[in-house]
Design a protein around this motif. Sequence first.
Motif, PDB file in Angstrom:
ATOM      1  N   ARG A   1       0.195  -1.245   0.090  1.00  0.00           N
ATOM      2  CA  ARG A   1      -0.011   0.053   0.096  1.00  0.00           C
ATOM      3  C   ARG A   1       0.977   1.696   0.222  1.00  0.00           C
ATOM      4  NH1 ARG A   1      -3.758  -1.132   5.368  1.00  0.00           N
ATOM      5  NH2 ARG A   1      -1.219  -1.759   5.472  1.00  0.00           N
ATOM      6  N   LYS A   2       2.151   0.654  -0.518  1.00  0.00           N
ATOM      7  CA  LYS A   2       3.309   2.496  -0.150  1.00  0.00           C
ATOM      8  C   LYS A   2       2.366   3.554   0.813  1.00  0.00           C
ATOM      9  CE  LYS A   2       3.895   2.070  -4.840  1.00  0.00           C
ATOM     10  NZ  LYS A   2       3.872   2.605  -6.404  1.00  0.00           N
ATOM     11  N   LEU A   3       2.915   2.405   2.294  1.00  0.00           N
ATOM     12  CA  LEU A   3       2.620   3.004   3.534  1.00  0.00           C
ATOM     13  C   LEU A   3       4.377   2.904   4.336  1.00  0.00           C
ATOM     14  CD1 LEU A   3      -0.757   2.126   4.786  1.00  0.00           C
ATOM     15  CD2 LEU A   3       0.210   4.307   3.740  1.00  0.00           C
ATOM     16  N   PRO A   4       4.642   3.587   5.254  1.00  0.00           N
ATOM     17  CA  PRO A   4       5.240   2.963   5.605  1.00  0.00           C
ATOM     18  C   PRO A   4       5.187   1.900   6.779  1.00  0.00           C
ATOM     19  CG  PRO A   4       4.858   5.753   6.854  1.00  0.00           C
ATOM     20  CD  PRO A   4       3.917   4.814   5.969  1.00  0.00           C
ATOM     21  N   TYR A   5       6.875   1.038   6.795  1.00  0.00           N
ATOM     22  CA  TYR A   5       6.664  -0.070   7.308  1.00  0.00           C
ATOM     23  C   TYR A   5       5.929   0.022   8.320  1.00  0.00           C
ATOM     24  CZ  TYR A   5       9.178  -1.227   3.368  1.00  0.00           C
ATOM     25  OH  TYR A   5      10.216  -1.522   1.969  1.00  0.00           O
ATOM     26  N   MET A   6       6.402   0.501   9.858  1.00  0.00           N
ATOM     27  CA  MET A   6       6.219   0.595  10.847  1.00  0.00           C
ATOM     28  C   MET A   6       5.353   1.866  10.854  1.00  0.00           C
ATOM     29  SD  MET A   6       7.810  -2.058  12.595  1.00  0.00           S
ATOM     30  CE  MET A   6       7.844  -1.866  13.736  1.00  0.00           C
ATOM     31  N   ARG A   7       3.855   2.066  10.352  1.00  0.00           N
ATOM     32  CA  ARG A   7       3.057   2.805   9.894  1.00  0.00           C
ATOM     33  C   ARG A   7       1.965   2.703  11.605  1.00  0.00           C
ATOM     34  NH1 ARG A   7      -2.534   2.912   7.309  1.00  0.00           N
ATOM     35  NH2 ARG A   7      -3.067   5.419   7.562  1.00  0.00           N
ATOM     36  N   HIS A   8       1.607   1.557  12.260  1.00  0.00           N
ATOM     37  CA  HIS A   8       0.731   1.528  13.245  1.00  0.00           C
ATOM     38  C   HIS A   8       2.064   0.227  13.863  1.00  0.00           C
ATOM     39  CE1 HIS A   8      -2.837   3.371  11.153  1.00  0.00           C
ATOM     40  NE2 HIS A   8      -2.125   4.361  12.066  1.00  0.00           N
ATOM     41  N   PRO A   9       1.854   0.236  14.846  1.00  0.00           N
ATOM     42  CA  PRO A   9       3.323  -0.863  15.657  1.00  0.00           C
ATOM     43  C   PRO A   9       1.739  -1.927  16.435  1.00  0.00           C
ATOM     44  CG  PRO A   9       4.220   1.617  16.170  1.00  0.00           C
ATOM     45  CD  PRO A   9       3.080   1.955  15.414  1.00  0.00           C
ATOM     46  N   TRP A  10       0.704  -1.441  16.866  1.00  0.00           N
ATOM     47  CA  TRP A  10       0.415  -2.208  17.576  1.00  0.00           C
ATOM     48  C   TRP A  10      -0.065  -3.430  16.499  1.00  0.00           C
ATOM     49  CZ3 TRP A  10      -4.666  -2.526  15.822  1.00  0.00           C
ATOM     50  CH2 TRP A  10      -5.429  -1.395  15.312  1.00  0.00           C
ATOM     51  N   GLU A  11      -0.556  -3.326  14.941  1.00  0.00           N
ATOM     52  CA  GLU A  11      -0.693  -4.028  14.123  1.00  0.00           C
ATOM     53  C   GLU A  11      -0.032  -4.937  13.889  1.00  0.00           C
ATOM     54  OE1 GLU A  11      -1.414  -2.191  10.315  1.00  0.00           O
ATOM     55  OE2 GLU A  11      -3.529  -0.467  11.675  1.00  0.00           O
ATOM     56  N   HIS A  12       1.764  -4.693  13.899  1.00  0.00           N
ATOM     57  CA  HIS A  12       2.685  -5.161  14.129  1.00  0.00           C
ATOM     58  C   HIS A  12       2.395  -6.598  15.218  1.00  0.00           C
ATOM     59  CE1 HIS A  12       3.766  -2.340  10.945  1.00  0.00           C
ATOM     60  NE2 HIS A  12       5.193  -2.933  10.815  1.00  0.00           N
ATOM     61  N   VAL A  13       1.852  -5.967  15.860  1.00  0.00           N
ATOM     62  CA  VAL A  13       2.037  -7.169  17.275  1.00  0.00           C
ATOM     63  C   VAL A  13       0.684  -7.613  17.253  1.00  0.00           C
ATOM     64  CG1 VAL A  13       1.316  -6.930  19.955  1.00  0.00           C
ATOM     65  CG2 VAL A  13       2.890  -5.213  18.618  1.00  0.00           C
ATOM     66  N   VAL A  14      -0.338  -7.601  16.941  1.00  0.00           N
ATOM     67  CA  VAL A  14      -1.387  -7.738  16.694  1.00  0.00           C
ATOM     68  C   VAL A  14      -1.489  -9.356  15.434  1.00  0.00           C
ATOM     69  CG1 VAL A  14      -3.979  -8.562  15.780  1.00  0.00           C
ATOM     70  CG2 VAL A  14      -2.768  -6.400  17.395  1.00  0.00           C
ATOM     71  N   GLY A  15      -0.073  -8.664  14.750  1.00  0.00           N
ATOM     72  CA  GLY A  15       0.062  -9.987  13.688  1.00  0.00           C
ATOM     73  C   GLY A  15       1.037 -10.545  14.031  1.00  0.00           C
ATOM     74  N   MET A  16       2.212 -10.481  14.706  1.00  0.00           N
ATOM     75  CA  MET A  16       2.767 -11.329  15.534  1.00  0.00           C
ATOM     76  C   MET A  16       2.203 -12.762  16.237  1.00  0.00           C
ATOM     77  SD  MET A  16       5.428  -8.847  16.028  1.00  0.00           S
ATOM     78  CE  MET A  16       7.466 -10.204  17.261  1.00  0.00           C
ATOM     79  N   GLY A  17       0.748 -12.504  17.414  1.00  0.00           N
ATOM     80  CA  GLY A  17       0.099 -13.107  17.540  1.00  0.00           C
ATOM     81  C   GLY A  17      -0.527 -13.467  17.460  1.00  0.00           C
ATOM     82  N   LEU A  18      -1.180 -12.958  15.664  1.00  0.00           N
ATOM     83  CA  LEU A  18      -1.871 -14.049  14.924  1.00  0.00           C
ATOM     84  C   LEU A  18      -0.759 -15.343  14.497  1.00  0.00           C
ATOM     85  CD1 LEU A  18      -4.497 -11.895  13.379  1.00  0.00           C
ATOM     86  CD2 LEU A  18      -4.642 -12.918  15.550  1.00  0.00           C
ATOM     87  N   GLY A  19       0.167 -14.695  14.263  1.00  0.00           N
ATOM     88  CA  GLY A  19       0.780 -15.874  13.176  1.00  0.00           C
ATOM     89  C   GLY A  19       1.518 -17.157  14.491  1.00  0.00           C
ATOM     90  N   VAL A  20       1.945 -16.695  15.590  1.00  0.00           N
ATOM     91  CA  VAL A  20       2.142 -17.389  17.070  1.00  0.00           C
ATOM     92  C   VAL A  20       1.560 -18.173  17.016  1.00  0.00           C
ATOM     93  CG1 VAL A  20       3.144 -17.631  19.045  1.00  0.00           C
ATOM     94  CG2 VAL A  20       4.308 -15.927  17.833  1.00  0.00           C
ATOM     95  N   VAL A  21      -0.337 -18.082  16.706  1.00  0.00           N
ATOM     96  CA  VAL A  21      -0.994 -19.207  17.387  1.00  0.00           C
ATOM     97  C   VAL A  21      -1.166 -20.090  15.738  1.00  0.00           C
ATOM     98  CG1 VAL A  21      -3.812 -18.847  17.624  1.00  0.00           C
ATOM     99  CG2 VAL A  21      -2.667 -17.299  19.297  1.00  0.00           C
TER     100      VAL A  21
END
Length: 80
Positions: free
Chosen positions: A24-44
Amino acid sequence: MAWSATMIGALLGLGTQMYSNALRKLPYMRHPWEHVVGMGLGVVFVNQLVKWDAQLQQDLDKMLEKAKAANERRYFDEDE
């Protein structure tokens, strides 16, 4: 195995979120909480995949044992 599956899941979730932002051509760390949620979902996801694979292997072993016993009864226990 649990530690490596957890790390793989976290990297999968992080990579997916960063790839989504890059597409989407956004900054990589635009919303850091989305990365945490994504990591959690990936772990599960990866941990459940590992559990499912272990259960599938046990079920397969049981079915193969039953099939082997049935074949032995069918071909070797005949009284003719």
